[in-house]
Design a protein around this motif. Structure first.
Motif, PDB file in Angstrom:
ATOM      1  N   GLU A   1      13.614  17.007   6.768  1.00  0.00           N
ATOM      2  CA  GLU A   1      13.079  15.731   6.280  1.00  0.00           C
ATOM      3  C   GLU A   1      13.458  14.597   7.225  1.00  0.00           C
ATOM      4  OE1 GLU A   1      13.263  12.930   2.234  1.00  0.00           O
ATOM      5  OE2 GLU A   1      14.831  14.422   2.648  1.00  0.00           O
ATOM      6  N   ARG A   2      12.471  13.739   7.527  1.00  0.00           N
ATOM      7  CA  ARG A   2      12.717  12.526   8.316  1.00  0.00           C
ATOM      8  C   ARG A   2      12.319  11.310   7.487  1.00  0.00           C
ATOM      9  NH1 ARG A   2      10.097  12.038  13.940  1.00  0.00           N
ATOM     10  NH2 ARG A   2       8.198  12.202  12.703  1.00  0.00           N
ATOM     11  N   GLU A   3      13.097  10.243   7.614  1.00  0.00           N
ATOM     12  CA  GLU A   3      12.766   8.967   6.995  1.00  0.00           C
ATOM     13  C   GLU A   3      12.768   7.904   8.086  1.00  0.00           C
ATOM     14  OE1 GLU A   3      14.602   8.496   2.807  1.00  0.00           O
ATOM     15  OE2 GLU A   3      16.045   9.712   3.940  1.00  0.00           O
ATOM     16  N   ILE A   4      11.629   7.232   8.235  1.00  0.00           N
ATOM     17  CA  ILE A   4      11.470   6.254   9.314  1.00  0.00           C
ATOM     18  C   ILE A   4      11.139   4.897   8.709  1.00  0.00           C
ATOM     19  CG2 ILE A   4      10.169   5.643  11.382  1.00  0.00           C
ATOM     20  CD1 ILE A   4       9.670   8.632  11.804  1.00  0.00           C
ATOM     21  N   VAL A   5      11.928   3.885   9.058  1.00  0.00           N
ATOM     22  CA  VAL A   5      11.768   2.535   8.527  1.00  0.00           C
ATOM     23  C   VAL A   5      11.522   1.559   9.666  1.00  0.00           C
ATOM     24  CG1 VAL A   5      12.936   0.629   7.344  1.00  0.00           C
ATOM     25  CG2 VAL A   5      13.186   2.965   6.491  1.00  0.00           C
ATOM     26  N   TYR A   6      10.514   0.686   9.497  1.00  0.00           N
ATOM     27  CA  TYR A   6      10.278  -0.416  10.430  1.00  0.00           C
ATOM     28  C   TYR A   6      10.395  -1.741   9.675  1.00  0.00           C
ATOM     29  CZ  TYR A   6       7.710   3.001  13.387  1.00  0.00           C
ATOM     30  OH  TYR A   6       7.330   4.079  14.134  1.00  0.00           O
ATOM     31  N   TRP A   7      11.110  -2.696  10.247  1.00  0.00           N
ATOM     32  CA  TRP A   7      11.014  -4.106   9.863  1.00  0.00           C
ATOM     33  C   TRP A   7      10.306  -4.797  11.018  1.00  0.00           C
ATOM     34  CZ3 TRP A   7      12.182  -6.322   5.266  1.00  0.00           C
ATOM     35  CH2 TRP A   7      13.031  -5.622   4.405  1.00  0.00           C
ATOM     36  N   TYR A   8       9.248  -5.559  10.731  1.00  0.00           N
ATOM     37  CA  TYR A   8       8.469  -6.124  11.825  1.00  0.00           C
ATOM     38  C   TYR A   8       7.919  -7.504  11.481  1.00  0.00           C
ATOM     39  CZ  TYR A   8       4.351  -4.496   9.188  1.00  0.00           C
ATOM     40  OH  TYR A   8       3.404  -4.282   8.224  1.00  0.00           O
TER      41      TYR A   8
ATOM     42  N   GLU B   1       0.849  -1.191   0.000  1.00  0.00           N
ATOM     43  CA  GLU B   1       0.000   0.000   0.000  1.00  0.00           C
ATOM     44  C   GLU B   1       0.884   1.241   0.000  1.00  0.00           C
ATOM     45  OE1 GLU B   1      -1.255   0.922   4.525  1.00  0.00           O
ATOM     46  OE2 GLU B   1      -1.921  -1.048   3.815  1.00  0.00           O
ATOM     47  N   ALA B   2       0.368   2.307  -0.583  1.00  0.00           N
ATOM     48  CA  ALA B   2       1.090   3.579  -0.634  1.00  0.00           C
ATOM     49  C   ALA B   2       0.076   4.705  -0.475  1.00  0.00           C
ATOM     50  CB  ALA B   2       1.841   3.726  -1.953  1.00  0.00           C
ATOM     51  N   VAL B   3       0.319   5.589   0.495  1.00  0.00           N
ATOM     52  CA  VAL B   3      -0.571   6.719   0.727  1.00  0.00           C
ATOM     53  C   VAL B   3       0.272   7.988   0.836  1.00  0.00           C
ATOM     54  CG1 VAL B   3      -2.412   5.402   1.835  1.00  0.00           C
ATOM     55  CG2 VAL B   3      -0.547   6.296   3.227  1.00  0.00           C
ATOM     56  N   THR B   4      -0.342   9.097   0.500  1.00  0.00           N
ATOM     57  CA  THR B   4       0.370  10.372   0.540  1.00  0.00           C
ATOM     58  C   THR B   4      -0.597  11.480   0.914  1.00  0.00           C
ATOM     59  OG1 THR B   4       1.851  11.823  -0.731  1.00  0.00           O
ATOM     60  CG2 THR B   4      -0.025  10.881  -1.906  1.00  0.00           C
TER      61      THR B   4
ATOM     62  N   ASP C   1       4.556  17.326   4.518  1.00  0.00           N
ATOM     63  CA  ASP C   1       4.272  16.508   3.336  1.00  0.00           C
ATOM     64  C   ASP C   1       4.682  15.086   3.672  1.00  0.00           C
ATOM     65  OD1 ASP C   1       3.375  18.640   1.681  1.00  0.00           O
ATOM     66  OD2 ASP C   1       5.460  19.207   1.310  1.00  0.00           O
ATOM     67  N   ASP C   2       3.762  14.137   3.463  1.00  0.00           N
ATOM     68  CA  ASP C   2       4.005  12.781   3.937  1.00  0.00           C
ATOM     69  C   ASP C   2       3.752  11.741   2.860  1.00  0.00           C
ATOM     70  OD1 ASP C   2       4.308  13.093   7.078  1.00  0.00           O
ATOM     71  OD2 ASP C   2       2.718  14.445   6.422  1.00  0.00           O
ATOM     72  N   PHE C   3       4.582  10.696   2.903  1.00  0.00           N
ATOM     73  CA  PHE C   3       4.425   9.539   2.029  1.00  0.00           C
ATOM     74  C   PHE C   3       4.725   8.295   2.851  1.00  0.00           C
ATOM     75  CE2 PHE C   3       6.516   6.319  -0.652  1.00  0.00           C
ATOM     76  CZ  PHE C   3       5.463   6.018  -1.515  1.00  0.00           C
ATOM     77  N   ILE C   4       3.800   7.341   2.856  1.00  0.00           N
ATOM     78  CA  ILE C   4       3.985   6.087   3.598  1.00  0.00           C
ATOM     79  C   ILE C   4       3.806   4.921   2.633  1.00  0.00           C
ATOM     80  CG2 ILE C   4       3.167   4.619   5.470  1.00  0.00           C
ATOM     81  CD1 ILE C   4       2.165   7.124   6.892  1.00  0.00           C
ATOM     82  N   PHE C   5       4.775   4.020   2.628  1.00  0.00           N
ATOM     83  CA  PHE C   5       4.701   2.802   1.815  1.00  0.00           C
ATOM     84  C   PHE C   5       4.902   1.600   2.725  1.00  0.00           C
ATOM     85  CE2 PHE C   5       6.624  -0.644  -0.611  1.00  0.00           C
ATOM     86  CZ  PHE C   5       5.700  -0.790  -1.645  1.00  0.00           C
TER      87      PHE C   5
ATOM     88  N   LEU D   1       6.474 -11.232   7.380  1.00  0.00           N
ATOM     89  CA  LEU D   1       7.480 -10.178   7.493  1.00  0.00           C
ATOM     90  C   LEU D   1       6.920  -8.920   6.856  1.00  0.00           C
ATOM     91  CD1 LEU D   1      10.428  -9.448   8.306  1.00  0.00           C
ATOM     92  CD2 LEU D   1      11.088 -10.053   5.964  1.00  0.00           C
ATOM     93  N   GLY D   2       7.065  -7.787   7.568  1.00  0.00           N
ATOM     94  CA  GLY D   2       6.565  -6.516   7.063  1.00  0.00           C
ATOM     95  C   GLY D   2       7.643  -5.453   7.034  1.00  0.00           C
ATOM     96  N   TRP D   3       7.478  -4.507   6.108  1.00  0.00           N
ATOM     97  CA  TRP D   3       8.406  -3.370   5.975  1.00  0.00           C
ATOM     98  C   TRP D   3       7.571  -2.110   5.792  1.00  0.00           C
ATOM     99  CZ3 TRP D   3       9.629  -0.009   1.749  1.00  0.00           C
ATOM    100  CH2 TRP D   3      10.801   0.741   1.908  1.00  0.00           C
ATOM    101  N   ARG D   4       7.864  -1.091   6.597  1.00  0.00           N
ATOM    102  CA  ARG D   4       7.124   0.170   6.541  1.00  0.00           C
ATOM    103  C   ARG D   4       8.105   1.330   6.394  1.00  0.00           C
ATOM    104  NH1 ARG D   4       5.048   4.215  10.229  1.00  0.00           N
ATOM    105  NH2 ARG D   4       2.893   4.816   9.751  1.00  0.00           N
ATOM    106  N   TYR D   5       7.803   2.214   5.447  1.00  0.00           N
ATOM    107  CA  TYR D   5       8.654   3.384   5.206  1.00  0.00           C
ATOM    108  C   TYR D   5       7.790   4.632   5.259  1.00  0.00           C
ATOM    109  CZ  TYR D   5      11.340   6.892   2.621  1.00  0.00           C
ATOM    110  OH  TYR D   5      11.981   8.057   2.245  1.00  0.00           O
ATOM    111  N   TRP D   6       8.232   5.618   6.038  1.00  0.00           N
ATOM    112  CA  TRP D   6       7.518   6.891   6.157  1.00  0.00           C
ATOM    113  C   TRP D   6       8.488   8.020   5.878  1.00  0.00           C
ATOM    114  CZ3 TRP D   6       5.841   9.387  11.447  1.00  0.00           C
ATOM    115  CH2 TRP D   6       5.165  10.585  11.188  1.00  0.00           C
TER     116      TRP D   6
END
Length: 276
Positions: A150-157, A83-86, A106-110, A134-139
């Motif tokens: 600018e911030r980039e936040i990554v989760y592996w879960y 999924e991708a939202v902005t 301004d935000d983008f989440i994948f 396994l999941g991967w989230r990028y904001w």
């Protein structure tokens, strides 16, 4: 009324009309656990990110979601999701001197996930599928205005959950529910502080402790010819502990310490999609 909720209500009305109008039956009896199903959906969500006592970001995001689900050896489920939202959110926080800071972002989440599970038939028309994956989230979070960066936040879960499925007696309706616990394996917050203060270097803070919850319910109406329409409200929550500390540098010279504060993210929204 906000433009996104107004658009959402119109889509929901059209979806209900389509469901009421759809009278065609599929030629083959529907499977309780479907094989080789694709889904594409429009997604809208309300996001609230908070660092308690420090700052919060609140707003509406929208985008698309897709998935593919299949069965291996009849009962082994494999599902791929993305999924991708902005959009933009309202930022309410403080500058380093303690004075208030209010601006926009301004935000983008994948997000991408791979899930594997095993089907259990509780009744000819009711089943459960426990799963893990396994999941991967990028904001990507771009804070505007003076002092913004600018911030980039990554989760592996690790997702651990269960999916319930029920068919109506005539096979035209499929109802679903999902409940899930997410365990953070590793995360990283990358802050491009040079955007805010000239000469400051980018900081990377590792995150090792956190958890999440998510839940959804879905109603699927067969429209015949292997097509169906799906409406799915959903909810998710993340609780992430304070990150590891890292050196704050300017031109390679250490000038302090930096970390990502403990934070929570609450999301609720709706998907409106089609399956084939």
């Amino acid at each position: 009324m906000n433009a996104v909720p107004r658009f959402l209500l119109r889509l929901l009305a059209l979806a209900l009309l389509a469901v009421m109008a759809g009278t065609a039956r599929a030629e083959d009896p529907p499977r309780l656990f479907p094989h080789n199903v694709w889904e594409l959906a429009y997604q809208v969500e309300h996001v609230e990110y908070e660092e308690s006592g420090l700052m919060e970001e609140i707003g509406w995001l929208q985008g698309v979601a897709g998935s593919f689900e299949t069965r291996l050896a009849e009962r082994a489920m494999l599902q791929l999701q993305a999924e991708a939202v902005t959009g933009g959110m309202d930022y309410d926080g403080h500058y380093s001197d303690g004075s208030p800071a209010t601006t926009d972002t301004d935000d983008f989440i994948f997000e991408a996930r791979a899930l594997a599970g095993w089907d259990f038939r509780l009744h000819p028309q009711v089943g459960l599928t426990p799963y893990a994956g396994l999941g991967w989230r990028y904001w990507n979070d771009m804070i505007r205005g003076a002092g913004g960066y600018e911030r980039e936040i990554v989760y592996w879960y690790l997702p651990l959950g269960v999916q319930a499925t029920a068919l109506s007696g005539d096979g035209l309706w499929r109802l679903g529910a999902r409940a899930e616990y997410d365990h953070l394996l590793w995360g990283q917050a990358t802050s491009h502080l040079g955007d805010a203060v000239a000469g400051w270097d980018t900081v990377e803070n590792d995150q090792h402790s956190g958890w999440g919850l998510r839940a959804s319910i879905s109603a699927e109406r067969s429209l015949g010819s292997d097509w169906s329409l799906v409406v799915e409200p959903f909810f998710s929550y993340w609780d992430i502990a304070k990150s590891d500390e890292a050196d704050l540098t300017s031109g390679g010279r250490v000038i302090g310490r930096a970390w990502e504060p403990a934070n929570t993210t609450t999301t609720w929204g709706l998907r409106l999609g089609a399956k084939y």
